[in-house]
Design a protein around this motif. Structure first.
Motif, PDB file in Angstrom:
ATOM      1  N   UNK A  30      -6.801   6.400   0.369  1.00 25.58           N
ATOM      2  CA  UNK A  30      -6.387   5.401   1.366  1.00 25.58           C
ATOM      3  C   UNK A  30      -6.886   5.775   2.743  1.00 25.58           C
ATOM      4  N   UNK A  31      -7.369   4.761   3.469  1.00 30.37           N
ATOM      5  CA  UNK A  31      -7.656   4.904   4.898  1.00 30.37           C
ATOM      6  C   UNK A  31      -6.721   3.960   5.643  1.00 30.37           C
ATOM      7  N   UNK A  68      -1.782   4.523 -17.019  1.00 29.04           N
ATOM      8  CA  UNK A  68      -0.784   5.598 -16.917  1.00 29.04           C
ATOM      9  C   UNK A  68       0.059   5.383 -15.660  1.00 29.04           C
ATOM     10  N   UNK A  69       1.360   5.421 -15.804  1.00 27.93           N
ATOM     11  CA  UNK A  69       2.242   5.209 -14.660  1.00 27.93           C
ATOM     12  C   UNK A  69       2.134   6.361 -13.661  1.00 27.93           C
ATOM     13  N   UNK A  70       1.966   6.006 -12.393  1.00 31.24           N
ATOM     14  CA  UNK A  70       2.002   7.003 -11.319  1.00 31.24           C
ATOM     15  C   UNK A  70       3.228   6.782 -10.430  1.00 31.24           C
ATOM     16  N   UNK A  88       0.831  -1.211   0.000  1.00 33.59           N
ATOM     17  CA  UNK A  88       0.000   0.000   0.000  1.00 33.59           C
ATOM     18  C   UNK A  88       0.862   1.257   0.000  1.00 33.59           C
ATOM     19  N   UNK A  89       1.951   1.242   0.772  1.00 32.32           N
ATOM     20  CA  UNK A  89       2.857   2.393   0.804  1.00 32.32           C
ATOM     21  C   UNK A  89       3.437   2.681  -0.583  1.00 32.32           C
ATOM     22  N   UNK A  90       3.750   1.640  -1.331  1.00 39.41           N
ATOM     23  CA  UNK A  90       4.317   1.820  -2.665  1.00 39.41           C
ATOM     24  C   UNK A  90       3.276   2.357  -3.637  1.00 39.41           C
ATOM     25  N   UNK A  91       2.052   1.860  -3.539  1.00 41.85           N
ATOM     26  CA  UNK A  91       0.980   2.310  -4.429  1.00 41.85           C
ATOM     27  C   UNK A  91       0.691   3.795  -4.212  1.00 41.85           C
ATOM     28  N   UNK A  92       0.694   4.213  -2.951  1.00 34.97           N
ATOM     29  CA  UNK A  92       0.306   5.588  -2.612  1.00 34.97           C
ATOM     30  C   UNK A  92       1.477   6.567  -2.572  1.00 34.97           C
TER      31      UNK A  92
END
Length: 251
Positions: free
Chosen positions: A83-84, A66-68, A47-51
């Motif tokens: 995210x929560x 699209x790459x973020x 989750x840390x990597x996604x956000x």
């Protein structure tokens, strides 16, 4: 609103320790998915990597193709990732309504308005809509510090929803709750998912909840994907039973 999330070869290393190891997963728009695995499996790190809370060592995160990857956290939120957290991040002396209004105004770049009439009528209407959706209307004038544990977590989810994400990540939404409160929370989460047509991904240790509501389940172990599939497929997977579930949750 779409919400197609794709992880390609995602890797995170802390020196010689690999926390996330070549994770490739696809979350289709509008699906409700669970991520499970033993403590230390890399679920929250993912989750840390996604956000954008942690930088990616290798690999890519793509939202609607699209790459973020590498964007700052605010830009990732603007792109549509909400995210929560396992422990709610709240301003304790803000009321429920004011918390949502402040979040909405900050997201819209209207922080200067915080010094004027607060909240403006349009923001107040938006906050009221989110409170109604999350079942928090009766608590609008209650300060966050006086909310129950479950209502604090609902407010944290409401704050994420107020920013109109396409993908919503929930890190153990029922953590610290008793059995009845857990099921009330998860029923609310299901209603929010259906009402907003979100791509919703949640981390959870309660397997009864996971196997009841998730459409798809991804299993992590040692930072890598051990298995993925429907709840029935995961429960029948011998490797998952041995590594995490145990015989009591196997079919």
């Amino acid at each position: 609103m779409t919400g197609h999330l794709e992880l390609r070869g995602l890797r995170k290393a802390f020196g010689g320790v690999v926390a996330t190891d070549d994770v490739s997963l696809t979350f289709e728009p509008g699906t409700l998915s669970a991520i499970i695995g033993p403590n230390g499996a890399g679920k929250t790190t993912l989750f840390h990597l996604i956000t954008g809370k942690l930088p990616v060592t290798a690999g890519q995160v793509l939202l609607d193709g699209v790459s973020i990857t590498g964007l700052d956290r605010r830009e990732i939120v603007r792109r549509g990732i909400g995210r929560a957290f396992q422990v709610a991040n709240l301003f304790p002396t803000f009321t429920v309504e004011d918390s949502l209004a402040a979040g909405l105004m900050a997201h819209a770049g209207r922080t200067a308005s915080l010094l004027q009439s607060f909240p403006p009528p349009d923001v107040k209407r938006q906050a009221e809509e989110v409170m109604e959706l999350c079942g928090l209307t009766q608590l609008a004038r209650t300060e966050a510090r006086h909310l129950s544990h479950g209502d604090q977590k609902l407010l944290d989810i409401a704050l994420a929803l107020a920013l109109e994400p396409r993908v919503l990540l929930l890190d153990e939404p029922t953590a610290g709750m008793g059995p009845d409160e857990r099921w009330r929370m998860i029923e609310r989460v299901q209603r929010l998912w259906a009402a907003r047509s979100l791509t919703l991904i949640f981390i959870e240790h309660d397997m009864d909840i996971v196997f009841k509501i998730a459409q798809n389940v991804r299993v992590l172990r040692y930072g890598a994907v051990l298995a993925e599939g429907t709840p029935e497929e995961v429960r029948r997977n011998p490797a998952v039973v041995e590594a995490y579930l145990g015989a009591e949750h196997a079919l």
